[in-house]
Design an enzyme around this catalytic site. Structure first.
Site, short mmCIF file in Angstrom:
data_model
loop_
_atom_site.label_atom_id
_atom_site.label_comp_id
_atom_site.label_asym_id
_atom_site.label_seq_id
_atom_site.Cartn_x
_atom_site.Cartn_y
_atom_site.Cartn_z
N HIS A 1 2.80 10.67 -16.68
CA HIS A 1 1.95 9.83 -15.85
C HIS A 1 0.53 9.82 -16.38
CE1 HIS A 1 4.83 8.65 -12.94
NE2 HIS A 1 5.14 9.86 -12.60
N LYS B 1 0.16 7.61 -0.19
CA LYS B 1 -0.59 6.35 -0.25
C LYS B 1 -0.22 5.44 0.92
CE LYS B 1 0.34 3.33 -3.53
NZ LYS B 1 0.58 2.01 -2.90
#
EC number: 4.1.1.31
Length: 931
Positions: A152, A585
């Site tokens: 990532h 999120k």
């Protein structure tokens, strides 16, 4: 540069850390003076001393002076200042890692009780709890612990820089452990100066976009100096500790319960650059690394085992192995162990050639047949071990040979298990296309969930494939099927553990899982007639809604006789992946943590009902906002029954280099995973479940936190503009630190933004919002609804209840501990400067004032519940580390804000964007675990 002058007394045990940081800071300062001149060095020192004075004395004049210094710099000076403070953070990290090693060694040398997180501590707890040797053996026989490396985009350091940092770490370790002569000490100091100078002259940034193969090669590099050597060492140490538990009982080697996994080169979700060719090349590169290591170790082992047949006895099997060797050298005719090893070497070299790998560095002595499997290779190593052990040379079998045998058992010919991951939407389109071509008019995409399940189950009853070589399919379907065929080929070439998992992102129904089953049938990895399933089909539940639905989906899936039959070929084990990043999120820190906890409780109950073993795969990031935090506490905080000896955990971004670039630190991190899993499995079921009123309170707290978070992020008009303008999210995309885009779609929508850059951006502006927002409002609302009543010993409301939850419930303790850490790293004054980048003054004031109020409310609530007077009061070492880093971080944040202002004013000066990129690197290094 010099280290901060401590304002508080440094404990004696931490003086070596202070001295190391001072040494590295002095060398860095000398390097800057020599390379950049006295003017730059003087400016660095002025900025450093002024920033320290401001933090130490809260001197407003010092703050104004600091801003004046930084605003008055030329472009060249700005770049040099950024690099100086960035490198100081990197060097401080090295010193802190070495200090952790030093303190662990000091405890061991002093004969202290085993420390939490070590296998010695875990085994001691098990012994005290009455866990006998048979139960321990059963645990290791059935356990599977797998850290999974993922690529990532938060690792901002280049491999070139990482290599030099490892050199510096090694030199510091030598200074600590070796009694040096004056000449040796000077040579070591000079080597440190060379390493720091090389770092200074090496670019911090990548100037080209990273490819998937770049990411793969970067991940593989950690095997050479950490995993291939340290994981076998961990197994050997564990074998010896288990032997001590019952000296009269003969124990064999420890089963390979701790293995490595990877997503690099196999994760296609949102990454169009992962193709069948990339997957194939990834597998080849991984295998090459493993076999190269084995060949080197075999060569060294042959040099060690120079045993002459006149001096030793040997087993018949060893004699036969030596005779089969193509080694006919007259010099080795009386050295059967060497001849056996040269024969093994020849077979392994032939295996490498057969797998498309380059010729070994040293040519084999002759031709020999390749190995059919890694198990066959290990069996021949076992012959050497058994012969040595049975004939009075067991100590020789405990050296390099033991390490190599464990390495082969763990890494095989594949090195790491490569997961395949793709979005459920892609699978749906593929299956729909295949069905429509085979049975026109099916209209799969228009069916409801029940209709889809019925159709998929019907197809899974027959071995007839849907696809045809005479039909042209879309590029998407053709490419995805090619990847799955590559997986089937990998099973034949490298073994079934090379690619054992298919992960489904955005799983929200039973049909998502059955779709993958149909696709696996197309490539021969699922065989309906005999119920054979060669890979694990793993749903990933990511959003808050997905987590809430996960229990019902798995209950329905496991009730299907056809699917249950497939699980029989997988040992009746079903893996489920839980997403920490997207759920955070989606719903905020508090609600994400709570919904994950509830989902685990529900999954444990459902799997127990169906008689299926649950393996959880935790998709955690490095930051608290993405499920990060200390692994030991996180595993022990899982609900009872959630860790059944099997667990997989992602290791992402800069967390990989932080945990595994130093070999010794890497081994201790791996040991911590094993120790925590053992304790959670064998001891956790004995821990009482949380009180029902604690669960009720947490449900209410989560509801309040969810509302506060959603109100800000998704329901505040203009919040997207605030986020994009007040953070460095736009500029992160230019950093060349990942192979895939930061958003799933080309929009500014928070929903479409990947969780990684979302969290990374908030860390850069020092708000860390995903790690705490909503907690203050939740506590305030809950207290208003539940005023204090009852006593501290029997609380049933108010602050007394929350304090009892923190005192008695590991989940709540861990939640608050992680929040404590992330709030300590935040800085609202710095964050306010980023808010100043928002062009709309009304939006700027409205959003920032809400954030500031919630930030203060969350700190106040945290301190009230924990009883602390200040953040990190219970972790003084980390508190001091963070406090001493701030004066080196603040200048970087200040410069970043000013450069962002210029860049967004359409400045086309190259140094502006380059300076922003450099500050991102330095701030990430100073904060650590920020992505």
């Amino acid at each position: 540069m010099r280290v901060i002058n401590q304002t508080d007394e440094v404990p004696e045990k931490d003086i070596p850390l202070r001295d190391d940081i001072r040494l590295l800071g002095r060398i860095l300062g000398d390097t800057i003076r020599e390379q950049e001149g006295e003017d730059v060095y003087g400016l660095v020192e002025s900025v450093r001393q002024t920033s320290i004075r401001f933090h130490r004395d809260q001197d407003e004049a010092a703050r104004d002076e600091l801003q004046s210094l930084l605003n008055g710099m030329s472009p060249r000076q700005t770049t040099r200042i950024i690099r100086a403070f960035s490198y100081f953070s990197h060097l401080s990290n090295i010193a802190e890692d070495q200090h952790h090693i030093r303190r662990n060694r000091a405890h061991e040398l002093a004969g202290s009780a085993p420390r939490a997180g070590s296998m010695a501590h875990a085994l001691l707890r098990a012994e005290e709890a009455g866990i006998d040797a048979d139960r321990l053996d059963a645990f290791f026989a059935e356990a599977l612990i797998c850290p999974v490396l993922t690529a990532h985009p938060t690792e901002v350091r280049r491999k070139s820089s990482l290599n030099r940092e490892m050199d510096i770490a090694q030199l510091l370790a030598e200074r600590e452990r070796v009694q040096m002569t004056p000449e040796e000490e000077e040579a070591c100091a000079e080597a440190l100066r060379r390493a720091v100078l090389t770092l200074w002259q090496t670019s911090l940034l990548r100037w080209t976009k990273r490819t998937v193969i770049d990411e793969v090669q970067n991940g593989i590099s950690f095997y050479d100096h950490t995993f291939l050597r340290e994981l076998p060492r961990l197994y050997a140490l564990l074998e010896d500790r288990l032997a001590l538990l019952d000296p009269d009982e003969a124990r064999g080697e420890v089963p390979p319960f701790l293995r490595m996994g990877s997503w690099m080169g196999g994760d296609r979700d949102g990454n169009p650059f992962v193709t069948a060719d990339i997957v194939s090349e990834t597998l080849r590169l991984q295998s090459t690394q493993a076999l190269k290591f084995y060949l080197e170790e075999l060569h060294a082992l042959g040099g060690e085992l120079s045993l002459n047949r006149r001096n030793v006895r040997l087993s018949d099997a060893l004699g036969e192995l030596a005779e089969r060797s193509p080694d006919r050298s007259i010099n080795r005719q009386d050295e059967p162990y060497r001849r056996a090893i040269t024969g093994i070497y020849a077979r392994l070299a032939a295996t490498a050639r057969g797998l498309g790998q380059a010729e070994a560095l040293r040519h084999a002595v002759g031709d020999a047949p390749p190995y059919a499997s890694a198990a066959e290779f290990k069996a021949e190593l076992d012959i050497i071990h058994d012969s040595l052990t049975a004939n009075g040379s067991a100590v020789l079998a405990r050296g390099r040979l033991r390490q190599l045998r464990y390495a082969v058992a763990v890494f095989g010919f594949h090195l790491a298990s490569l997961d395949l991951r793709q979005n459920s939407d892609v699978h749906e389109r593929m299956v729909g296309e295949l069905l429509e071509a085979a049975i026109p008019g099916t209209g799969y995409g228009g069916l409801d969930e029940e209709g889809r399940i019925a159709l998929l189950l019907e197809d899974l009853k027959t071995a007839r494939p849907l696809g045809s070589a005479f039909i042209g399919y879309s590029d998407e379907t053709t490419g995805e099927l090619a990847i799955m065929r590559t997986a089937a080929e990998a099973h034949r070439k490298y073994g079934a553990t090379s690619m054992p998992n298919c992960i489904i992102s955005k799983a929200d129904g039973v049909s998502d899982i059955l779709e993958v089953a149909v696709l696996l049938k197309e490539v021969g990895l699922l065989r309906p007639l005999d119920g054979g399933l060669d890979v694990n089909i793993i749903p990933l539940f990511e959003t808050i809604g997905d987590l809430r639905n996960s229990v019902g989906i798995m209950d329905r899936l496991l009730a299907l006789p056809l699917y249950k039959r497939l699980l029989e070929s997988r040992g009746m084990v079903q893996e489920v992946m839980l997403g920490y990043s997207d759920s955070n999120k989606d719903g905020g820190f508090v609600t994400s943590g709570w919904e994950l906890y509830k989902a685990e409780i529900g999954l444990v109950e459902v799997f127990r009902k169906h008689g299926v073993k649950l393996r959880l795969f935790h998709g955690r990031g490095g930051s608290v906002g993405r499920g990060g935090g200390p692994s030991y506490q996180a595993i022990l905080a899982q609900p009872g029954g959630a860790v059944q000896g099997q667990i997989r955990i992602t290791e992402q971004g800069e967390t990989i280099s932080g945990k595994y670039s130093n070999a010794e630190v890497g081994r201790r991190n791996l040991e911590t995973l094993a120790a925590a899993t053992l304790e959670a499995t064998l001891l956790q079921p004995d821990i009482a479940a949380p009180r029902r009123d604690y669960l009720t309170a947490m449900e209410e707290l989560s509801g309040h936190a969810f509302k506060a978070y959603r109100d800000l992020v998704y329901e505040t008009k203009g919040f997207e503009d605030y986020f994009w303008e007040s953070t460095v999210i736009t500029e992160i995309a230019s950093l060349n630190i990942g192979s895939r885009p930061s958003s799933r779609k080309k929009t500014r929508s928070i929903e479409d933004l990947r969780a990684i850059p979302w969290v990374f951006s908030w860390a850069q502006c020092r708000l860390m919002l995903p790690g705490w927002y909503g907690f203050g409002s939740a506590v305030q609302a809950w207290l208003a609804e539940h005023p204090d009543s009852g006593s501290e010993s029997e609380p049933n409301g108010g602050m007394a209840m929350l304090r009892a939850m923190h005192r008695e419930w590991p989940f709540f303790q861990t939640l608050l501990s992680n929040m404590d850490m992330v709030l300590a790293k935040s800085n609202i004054a710095i964050a306010s400067r980023y808010a100043g980048l928002v062009t709309d003054p009304h939006l700027r004031r409205g959003v920032f004032d809400r954030i500031k109020g919630e930030w203060q409310g969350s700190i106040d609530a945290l301190l009230a519940i924990t009883g602390q007077d200040s953040l990190l009061e219970g972790n003084p070492l980390l508190a001091r580390s963070i406090r001493n880093r701030f004066p080196y971080l603040d200048p970087l944040n200040h410069v970043q804000v000013e450069l962002l202002r210029r860049h967004r004013a359409d400045s086309d000066e190259e140094y502006v964007l380059r300076g922003i990129q450099l500050t991102i690197n330095g701030i990430a290094a100073g904060l650590r675990n920020s992505g």
